[in-house]
Design a protein around this motif. Structure first.
Motif, PDB file in Angstrom:
ATOM      1  N   LEU A 130       0.728  -1.098   0.046  1.00  0.00           N
ATOM      2  CA  LEU A 130       0.143  -0.117   0.366  1.00  0.00           C
ATOM      3  C   LEU A 130       1.076   1.404   0.044  1.00  0.00           C
ATOM      4  N   ALA A 131       1.836   1.045   1.017  1.00  0.00           N
ATOM      5  CA  ALA A 131       2.540   1.970   1.050  1.00  0.00           C
ATOM      6  C   ALA A 131       3.085   2.749  -0.610  1.00  0.00           C
ATOM      7  N   SER A 156       0.893   4.567  -2.435  1.00  0.00           N
ATOM      8  CA  SER A 156       0.653   5.518  -2.747  1.00  0.00           C
ATOM      9  C   SER A 156       2.135   5.936  -2.994  1.00  0.00           C
ATOM     10  N   ASN A 206      -3.691   7.197  -5.352  1.00  0.00           N
ATOM     11  CA  ASN A 206      -4.226   7.382  -4.266  1.00  0.00           C
ATOM     12  C   ASN A 206      -5.805   7.352  -3.719  1.00  0.00           C
ATOM     13  N   PRO A 207      -6.383   7.288  -2.627  1.00  0.00           N
ATOM     14  CA  PRO A 207      -5.881   5.930  -2.155  1.00  0.00           C
ATOM     15  C   PRO A 207      -5.804   5.416  -1.888  1.00  0.00           C
ATOM     16  N   PRO A 208      -4.559   3.921  -1.878  1.00  0.00           N
ATOM     17  CA  PRO A 208      -3.638   2.887  -2.321  1.00  0.00           C
ATOM     18  C   PRO A 208      -4.808   1.861  -1.904  1.00  0.00           C
ATOM     19  N   GLU A 209      -5.836   1.831  -1.433  1.00  0.00           N
ATOM     20  CA  GLU A 209      -6.516   0.938  -0.557  1.00  0.00           C
ATOM     21  C   GLU A 209      -7.665   0.493  -1.961  1.00  0.00           C
ATOM     22  N   TRP A 236      -5.876  -1.007  -4.916  1.00  0.00           N
ATOM     23  CA  TRP A 236      -5.593  -2.707  -4.483  1.00  0.00           C
ATOM     24  C   TRP A 236      -5.891  -3.863  -4.692  1.00  0.00           C
ATOM     25  N   ALA A 275       5.522   0.988  -8.563  1.00  0.00           N
ATOM     26  CA  ALA A 275       5.162   0.772  -7.287  1.00  0.00           C
ATOM     27  C   ALA A 275       5.470  -1.010  -6.744  1.00  0.00           C
TER      28      ALA A 275
END
Ligand SMILES: Nc1ncnc2c1ncn2[C@@H]1O[C@H](COP(=O)(O)OP(=O)(O)O)[C@@H](O)[C@H]1O
Ligand SMILES: [Mg+2]
Length: 267
Positions: free
Chosen positions: A136-137, A140, A145-148, A151, A169
């Motif tokens: 996730l980091a 980002s 963003n937001p990474p969730e 995902w 990423a």
């Protein structure tokens, strides 16, 4: 010796011949993609490899990463030849980013699953919460963003620019010290190119990454490098500080490459 003088990857008199289809009377036919190339990519350096299509840029990138064995000459990672153990370390520490994110992404697998798979292959972080946090980091950091949200998406649910950010990423999640970017924005719409280049430039600056930027586009090389190497028909014809080479090219081929670039007014 400062960090800048330490070679990250070095090629000495590297040649690559590909066996090609068809036979001549004397046996197999070969195409010489690289012919006696020597170069040193120094730690922390932002190096551009420039040349027209077919000049051997991708071949050189792949040889440096140990993905194809040279027909002649040697490649060293730091001071070490690319033996099995060194290649494994290299495959984590120096990440390759291709032109076409579809080549690097599995269409049937979510972004998160693909990032986790990379971490698993290289045994980075503990399975579960820790790996997910690393992934996730990384999303980002690549500007997703937001990474969730990203995902759980599949590649087809992303724009071209977002797909290339996912690839970046996935590479960054492995904690590389260097990136080889092979025409990383050539497949992208002009409107999103600058954004992806900015992500790369920011990551480079924040993490002190070494960058090998492969491109046919001299204006991108100008933007993304401190030193430039010009490849023509599998040979290095010119190299030096980017500003010097582009202000006063010595070789006719470099002049022609420059002439093919529309001049952009200075910012
Ligand atoms: N796997 C391969 N088999 C045969 N020829 C290849 C292969 N890969 C590349 N080539 C040839 O080698 C030369 C250099 O290719 P490449 O390294 O892809 O150049 P660039 O990235 O600068 O476009 C080209 O003539 C290309 O057609
Ligand atoms: Mg190429």
């Amino acid at each position: 010796m400062t960090a800048m003088d330490t070679p990250l990857l070095e090629a000495s008199d590297v040649s690559v011949r590909y066996r090609i289809r068809g036979r001549s009377r004397r046996g197999s036919r070969y195409l010489t993609a690289l012919d006696g190339v020597s170069l040193s990519w120094r730690a922390g350096e932002t190096l551009a490899l420039v040349g027209e299509s077919g000049s051997g840029k991708s071949t050189l990138g792949r040889v440096l990463l140990g993905l194809i064995a040279p027909t002649g000459g040697t490649v060293r990672y730091g001071t070490q030849p690319l033996t099995g153990a060194v290649r494994r370390r290299l495959s984590r520490e120096v990440q390759l980013i291709f032109q076409d994110p579809y080549q690097s992404l599995n269409p049937r697998s979510t972004v998160g699953a693909q990032v986790l798979a990379g971490l698993q292959i290289h045994r980075i972080g503990a399975p579960g919460v820790e790996r997910t946090a690393i992934g996730l980091a990384a999303l980002s950091a690549a500007g997703l963003n937001p990474p969730e949200v990203f995902w759980h998406r599949y590649p087809h649910q992303l724009s071209g620019g977002e797909r290339q950010r996912v690839v970046i990423a996935g590479a960054m999640a492995l904690g590389p010290t260097a990136l080889v970017c092979d025409e990383p924005v050539s497949a992208l719409d002009v409107s999103v190119r600058a954004q992806v280049l900015n992500v790369l430039a920011d990551l480079r600056a924040e993490r002190g990454l070494s960058l090998l930027f492969i491109t046919h586009d001299v204006s991108l090389a100008r933007q993304m490098s401190n030193r430039i190497i010009v490849l023509y028909r599998g040979r290095i014809v010119e190299e030096g500080p980017t500003a010097t080479v582009l202000a006063d090219p010595q070789h006719d081929y470099t002049k022609r490459l420059l002439a093919a670039v529309p001049t952009v007014p200075a910012r």
